[in-house]
Design a protein around this motif. Structure first.
Motif, short mmCIF file in Angstrom:
data_model
loop_
_atom_site.label_atom_id
_atom_site.label_comp_id
_atom_site.label_asym_id
_atom_site.label_seq_id
_atom_site.Cartn_x
_atom_site.Cartn_y
_atom_site.Cartn_z
N SER A 85 0.81 -1.21 0.00
CA SER A 85 0.00 0.00 0.00
C SER A 85 0.85 1.26 0.00
CB SER A 85 -0.91 0.02 1.24
OG SER A 85 -1.72 -1.13 1.27
N GLU A 86 0.45 2.18 -0.87
CA GLU A 86 1.00 3.54 -0.90
C GLU A 86 0.00 4.38 -0.10
OE1 GLU A 86 1.04 4.55 -5.08
OE2 GLU A 86 2.66 3.16 -5.51
N ILE A 87 0.20 4.46 1.20
CA ILE A 87 -0.76 5.11 2.09
C ILE A 87 -0.52 6.62 2.06
CG2 ILE A 87 -1.61 5.24 4.47
CD1 ILE A 87 -0.31 2.29 4.68
N GLY A 88 -1.59 7.38 1.81
CA GLY A 88 -1.47 8.83 1.72
C GLY A 88 -0.94 9.30 0.38
N ALA A 89 -1.03 8.46 -0.64
CA ALA A 89 -0.49 8.79 -1.96
C ALA A 89 -1.57 9.35 -2.88
CB ALA A 89 0.12 7.55 -2.60
N ARG A 90 -1.12 10.16 -3.81
CA ARG A 90 -2.00 10.60 -4.89
C ARG A 90 -2.42 9.39 -5.70
NH1 ARG A 90 1.60 15.11 -7.30
NH2 ARG A 90 1.33 16.48 -5.53
N HIS A 91 -3.61 9.45 -6.25
CA HIS A 91 -4.08 8.35 -7.09
C HIS A 91 -3.18 8.23 -8.32
CE1 HIS A 91 -6.66 6.38 -10.13
NE2 HIS A 91 -6.91 5.60 -9.10
N SER A 92 -2.73 7.02 -8.57
CA SER A 92 -1.96 6.74 -9.78
C SER A 92 -2.22 5.29 -10.15
CB SER A 92 -0.46 6.97 -9.55
OG SER A 92 0.04 6.02 -8.63
N ASP A 93 -1.87 4.93 -11.37
CA ASP A 93 -2.05 3.55 -11.82
C ASP A 93 -0.87 3.15 -12.69
OD1 ASP A 93 -2.82 1.06 -12.68
OD2 ASP A 93 -4.72 1.71 -13.54
#
Length: 146
Positions: A85-93
């Motif tokens: 998990s990238e917690i506190g991250a901007r949405h990216s894919d």
């Protein structure tokens, strides 16, 4: 559902120190899952570390958020699974990017990570859960086809 025989969870700042803790936890995890082949353990470890490194190097914090790395791993006789998990991250894919391996000798190594991960596990998915981007890596144990 297969019985979980080993698991661990780690969460901390998206830093090298957290990555080292994840790597140590994986090393310890394999003592509870000695029935897995060396290939399964090595491939899965490499995929988890590569995805975690990707979070540290490339994830962008959402406005005002502190970027955290979370790693949850479960192991059964049939499957290894990691939720990174990238917690506190901007949405990216990252899955939307081209995951083909770059040409040998290419100056830019961008793109190697996801392609390597895909080569090492059975499936890679990427989801958005609340304020986190989550990589889900699954590898079927080599002694099972399911």
């Amino acid at each position: 559902m297969a019985e979980i025989v080993a698991r661990f969870s780690r969460r901390g700042p998206a830093s090298e120190e957290t990555l080292e803790a994840v790597h140590a936890a994986l090393d310890e995890l394999w003592t509870d899952a000695e029935f897995l082949s060396d290939l399964d353990r090595m491939a899965f470890t490499t995929a988890v570390i590569e995805a975690s490194t990707n979070v540290i190097r490339h994830a962008q914090p959402d406005d005002g958020a502190e970027l955290q790395l979370g790693v949850d791993v479960t192991v059964s006789a049939e499957r290894l699974e990691a939720r990174i998990s990238e917690i506190g991250a901007r949405h990216s894919d990252p899955a939307a990017e081209d995951a083909a391996m770059p040409e040998a000798g290419a100056e830019n190594e961008s793109g190697w990570g996801l392609a390597l991960i895909q080569a090492l596990v059975t499936t890679v998915t990427f989801e958005r859960e609340g304020g986190s981007n989550v990589w889900v890596l699954r590898r079927n144990a080599s002694n099972h086809s399911g």
